[in-house]
Scaffold this active site. Structure first.
Site, short mmCIF file in Angstrom:
data_model
loop_
_atom_site.label_atom_id
_atom_site.label_comp_id
_atom_site.label_asym_id
_atom_site.label_seq_id
_atom_site.Cartn_x
_atom_site.Cartn_y
_atom_site.Cartn_z
N GLN A 1 15.11 15.14 40.26
CA GLN A 1 13.67 15.15 40.45
C GLN A 1 13.25 14.03 41.40
O GLN A 1 13.73 12.91 41.29
CB GLN A 1 12.96 14.98 39.10
CG GLN A 1 11.46 14.88 39.17
CD GLN A 1 10.97 13.44 39.12
OE1 GLN A 1 11.75 12.50 39.15
NE2 GLN A 1 9.67 13.28 39.04
N TYR B 1 9.84 12.21 43.64
CA TYR B 1 8.45 12.07 44.01
C TYR B 1 8.39 11.89 45.53
O TYR B 1 9.39 11.56 46.17
CB TYR B 1 7.81 10.85 43.34
CG TYR B 1 7.68 10.99 41.84
CD1 TYR B 1 6.62 11.71 41.29
CD2 TYR B 1 8.62 10.42 40.98
CE1 TYR B 1 6.50 11.85 39.93
CE2 TYR B 1 8.50 10.56 39.61
CZ TYR B 1 7.43 11.27 39.09
OH TYR B 1 7.32 11.41 37.73
N THR C 1 8.15 16.69 42.13
CA THR C 1 7.03 16.50 41.21
C THR C 1 5.81 15.99 41.95
O THR C 1 5.84 14.91 42.54
CB THR C 1 7.41 15.53 40.08
OG1 THR C 1 8.50 16.08 39.33
CG2 THR C 1 6.23 15.29 39.15
N ARG D 1 -6.57 4.57 29.27
CA ARG D 1 -6.40 5.39 28.08
C ARG D 1 -7.37 4.85 27.04
O ARG D 1 -7.37 3.65 26.75
CB ARG D 1 -4.96 5.32 27.58
CG ARG D 1 -3.98 6.01 28.53
CD ARG D 1 -2.52 5.77 28.12
NE ARG D 1 -1.62 6.57 28.92
CZ ARG D 1 -1.13 6.22 30.09
NH1 ARG D 1 -1.49 5.06 30.63
NH2 ARG D 1 -0.32 7.01 30.76
N LYS E 1 7.02 21.09 40.85
CA LYS E 1 6.49 20.84 39.50
C LYS E 1 5.07 20.32 39.58
O LYS E 1 4.78 19.38 40.32
CB LYS E 1 7.36 19.82 38.77
CG LYS E 1 6.96 19.54 37.33
CD LYS E 1 7.95 18.59 36.69
CE LYS E 1 7.60 18.30 35.24
NZ LYS E 1 6.34 17.54 35.09
N GLY F 1 4.93 21.44 29.01
CA GLY F 1 3.72 20.87 28.42
C GLY F 1 3.41 21.44 27.05
O GLY F 1 3.05 22.61 26.93
N ILE G 1 5.41 21.95 24.32
CA ILE G 1 6.42 22.69 23.56
C ILE G 1 6.91 21.84 22.39
O ILE G 1 7.43 20.74 22.57
CB ILE G 1 7.62 23.07 24.46
CG1 ILE G 1 7.18 23.94 25.63
CG2 ILE G 1 8.71 23.75 23.63
CD1 ILE G 1 6.70 25.30 25.25
N ARG G 2 6.74 22.35 21.19
CA ARG G 2 7.19 21.66 19.99
C ARG G 2 8.04 22.54 19.07
O ARG G 2 8.66 22.05 18.13
CB ARG G 2 5.99 21.13 19.18
CG ARG G 2 5.10 20.14 19.92
CD ARG G 2 5.80 18.81 20.16
NE ARG G 2 4.90 17.84 20.78
CZ ARG G 2 4.74 17.70 22.10
NH1 ARG G 2 5.42 18.48 22.94
NH2 ARG G 2 3.92 16.80 22.58
N GLY H 1 9.99 17.61 27.23
CA GLY H 1 10.03 16.20 27.53
C GLY H 1 10.00 15.34 26.28
O GLY H 1 11.02 14.82 25.84
N ARG H 2 8.82 15.19 25.68
CA ARG H 2 8.68 14.29 24.54
C ARG H 2 9.62 14.68 23.39
O ARG H 2 10.18 13.81 22.72
CB ARG H 2 7.24 14.29 24.05
CG ARG H 2 6.27 13.59 25.00
CD ARG H 2 4.84 13.61 24.46
NE ARG H 2 3.93 12.86 25.31
CZ ARG H 2 3.26 13.38 26.33
NH1 ARG H 2 3.42 14.67 26.64
NH2 ARG H 2 2.45 12.64 27.05
#
Length: 403
Positions: free
Chosen positions: A127, A129, A155, A164, A253, A309, A311-312, A331-332
Site C-alpha cells: 500500500q 500514499y 490509498t 476528535r 482505495k 469499513g 466489518i465485525r 482492519g481493526r
C-alpha cells in the site's frame, strides 16, 4: 484465561484490557465526532437476510479471487500503519493470513520491512500514499516490485483531520528514555503487554522502514507522516501515472462516489475499494456499505470492487458480497486479535469470520459466495447512498414537423 475467543467483540475487549490506553485509543480512533466510524458499523445492522428453509446444505465454497490472488474466503488484510500492539507486528499478521489462505495488505507506514512480510506471505499487496516526489514514489514502488509484491494499493481516502471530540490518542514521536518515563504509568498498568516486548528483547518500533530511500535510514512514523502531509494531493493523471509505472494490478482505495469510480476505471486501475478509511477520513461521509451498491452497479462489470469499513462478523462479509463486493478488507478486527494473542489471535479472528460466513450461507441455502445477490438481503428504503451519480445525458428532442 482461555486464549481462544469466540467473537471479534471479545477480541476488542481483551485488546482494551491488555494495551496501554494510548495504544488502544489509536485503534478505535475516528475523526471529529466519530459519525462515520459509528455509521460504518450501524449500517450493517439495518440490513437483514431473506433465508430459505430448504435447499442445498452440502459443503459451502467461500473461495474467490482478487486481482488474481486466490482467497480461501472473501476477506483480505487491510493495510494499517505501525502495528505496535505486538512485537511481531505485520509479520505475525502476514503469517496468520497465509495460514488461513488470504492475502495481506502492507502499509507504507508499517513497522516491518516489506521483504520480511512477503517472506511470511507471498500474496502481499503493498500500500502506498502519494508521498514525496515522483522519483521517491518510484523508488518505493521499485523496492516493492523487487521484493515480490503481487499488487499495489493506492490509498487516497485520508484527509488531514486531527480533531476528535473525545480527544486524540497520544502517540509519541519516538521512544527515548524521557518518553518511556512519561508513558511509564500507562505501560506499567499493562504488565502483560510490557512482558511481551521484554520477552522479544526490544521496545515498540515507531519507524517506517518501507519509507526509507536507498541505503538511507528509516524515518520515524511522524517524519513519514509529515512528508505525506506536505505533499500536494494527486490528480487523476497522477493515478494513471502510478498504474503505468507499476505495470501490474493496482487497487485504488477510498472510492465512495460513482463519478470517482468511473474516473478510476479511465485511469487504469484494476480494482477499487469502497472505503472511508475506517472513519478516519472526512467525518460525515456515509458508511462504505451504503455507497457500495451504486458503485458496484456502475463499474463492477469493468473492474473488481471490494469494500472495507465496519466489518465485525462473517454475516457482514456476506452482506457486502451480496451487494456487489468481490471481497472485504478488515482492519481493526485483526489488530484486536493481534493485541489479544499475537499470530494465533489474528487466526482466531479470521476463523470467526469464516464461521460466520458459513453460517450465513447455510441459512441462505447457498453453496458458494458466488451465488449471493441482493435477493438474499432485506434492504430498507433509503439505506443506499448513491453519491456522485452522473446526470443522464439529455436526449435530443426532434423538432415537430409541420402538418
Amino acid at each position: 484465561m482461555n486464549p481462544w475467543f469466540e467473537t471479534v467483540a471479545e477480541a476488542q475487549r481483551r485488546a482494551k484490557k491488555r494495551l496501554p490506553k494510548s495504544v488502544y485509543g489509536a485503534l478505535i480512533a475516528g475523526s471529529e465526532r466519530g459519525q462515520t466510524i459509528e455509521d460504518n458499523q450501524l449500517a450493517f445492522t439495518e440490513l437483514g437476510f431473506a433465508p430459505h428453509v430448504a435447499g442445498p446444505i452440502g459443503t459451502r465454497d467461500q473461495s474467490t479471487t482478487v486481482l488474481g490472488q486466490q482467497l480461501s474466503m472473501p476477506v483480505m488484510i487491510s493495510p494499517t500503519g505501525v502495528q505496535a500492539v505486538h512485537p511481531d507486528g505485520e509479520v505475525a499478521v502476514a503469517r496468520a493470513a497465509a495460514a488461513r489462505g488470504i492475502a495481506m495488505g502492507l502499509s507504507s507506514f508499517a513497522s516491518k520491512p516489506i521483504e520480511e512480510v512477503i517472506a511470511a506471505n507471498p500474496a502481499t499487496f503493498f500500500q502506498m500514499y502519494w508521498c514525496g516526489s515522483k522519483d521517491e514514489i518510484l523508488q518505493r514502488m521499485d523496492r516493492a516490485k523487487t521484493a515480490g509484491a503481487v499488487g499495489l494499493i493506492l490509498t487516497l481516502d485520508w484527509s488531514f483531520s486531527h480533531g476528535r471530540d473525545w480527544g486524540s490518542p497520544v502517540i509519541p514521536e519516538k521512544l527515548d528514555l524521557r518518553t518511556m518515563l512519561k508513558f511509564a504509568p500507562q505501560t506499567l498498568a499493562r504488565p502483560r503487554w510490557l512482558a511481551t516486548y521484554a520477552k522479544a528483547g526490544h521496545i515498540p518500533d515507531l519507524t517506517a522502514p518501507n519509507m526509507a530511500l536507498g541505503d538511507g535510514p528509516a524515518p520515524g512514523f511522524f517524519g513519514a507522516y509529515g512528508e505525506w502531509m506536505g505533499t500536494p494531493p494527486p490528480d487523476w493523471a497522477d493515478v494513471q501515472w502510478i498504474c503505468e509505472q507499476w505495470g501490474g494490478p493496482v487497487m485504488l482505495k477510498g472510492v465512495i462516489r460513482v463519478d470517482d469510480a468511473l474516473r478510476a476505471v479511465d485511469a487504469g486501475v484494476a480494482a477499487i475499494s469502497v472505503s472511508n478509511h475506517g472513519g478516519n477520513n472526512l467525518d460525515g461521509t456515509p458508511a462504505a456499505i451504503r455507497a457500495l451498491p451504486a458503485v458496484a452497479d456502475a463499474v463492477g462489470s469493468q473492474i473488481e470492487v471490494v469494500l472495507d469499513g465496519g466489518i465485525r462478523r462473517g454475516s457482514d462479509v456476506v452482506k457486502a458480497v451480496a451487494l456487489g463486493a468481490r471481497a472485504v478488507m478488515i482492519g481493526r478486527g485483526y489488530l484486536w486479535g493481534l493485541a489479544a494473542n499475537g499470530q494465533a489471535g489474528v487466526e482466531n479472528v479470521l476463523d470467526i469470520l469464516r464461521g460466520g460466513i458459513d453460517s450465513a450461507l447455510l441459512g441462505l441455502r447457498k453453496t458458494s459466495v458466488a451465488e449471493l445477490d441482493r435477493g438474499d438481503l432485506v434492504v430498507p428504503a433509503g439505506f443506499e447512498r448513491a453519491l456522485g451519480v452522473p446526470a443522464a445525458p439529455v436526449r435530443a428532442v426532434a423538432a415537430p414537423t409541420s402538418a
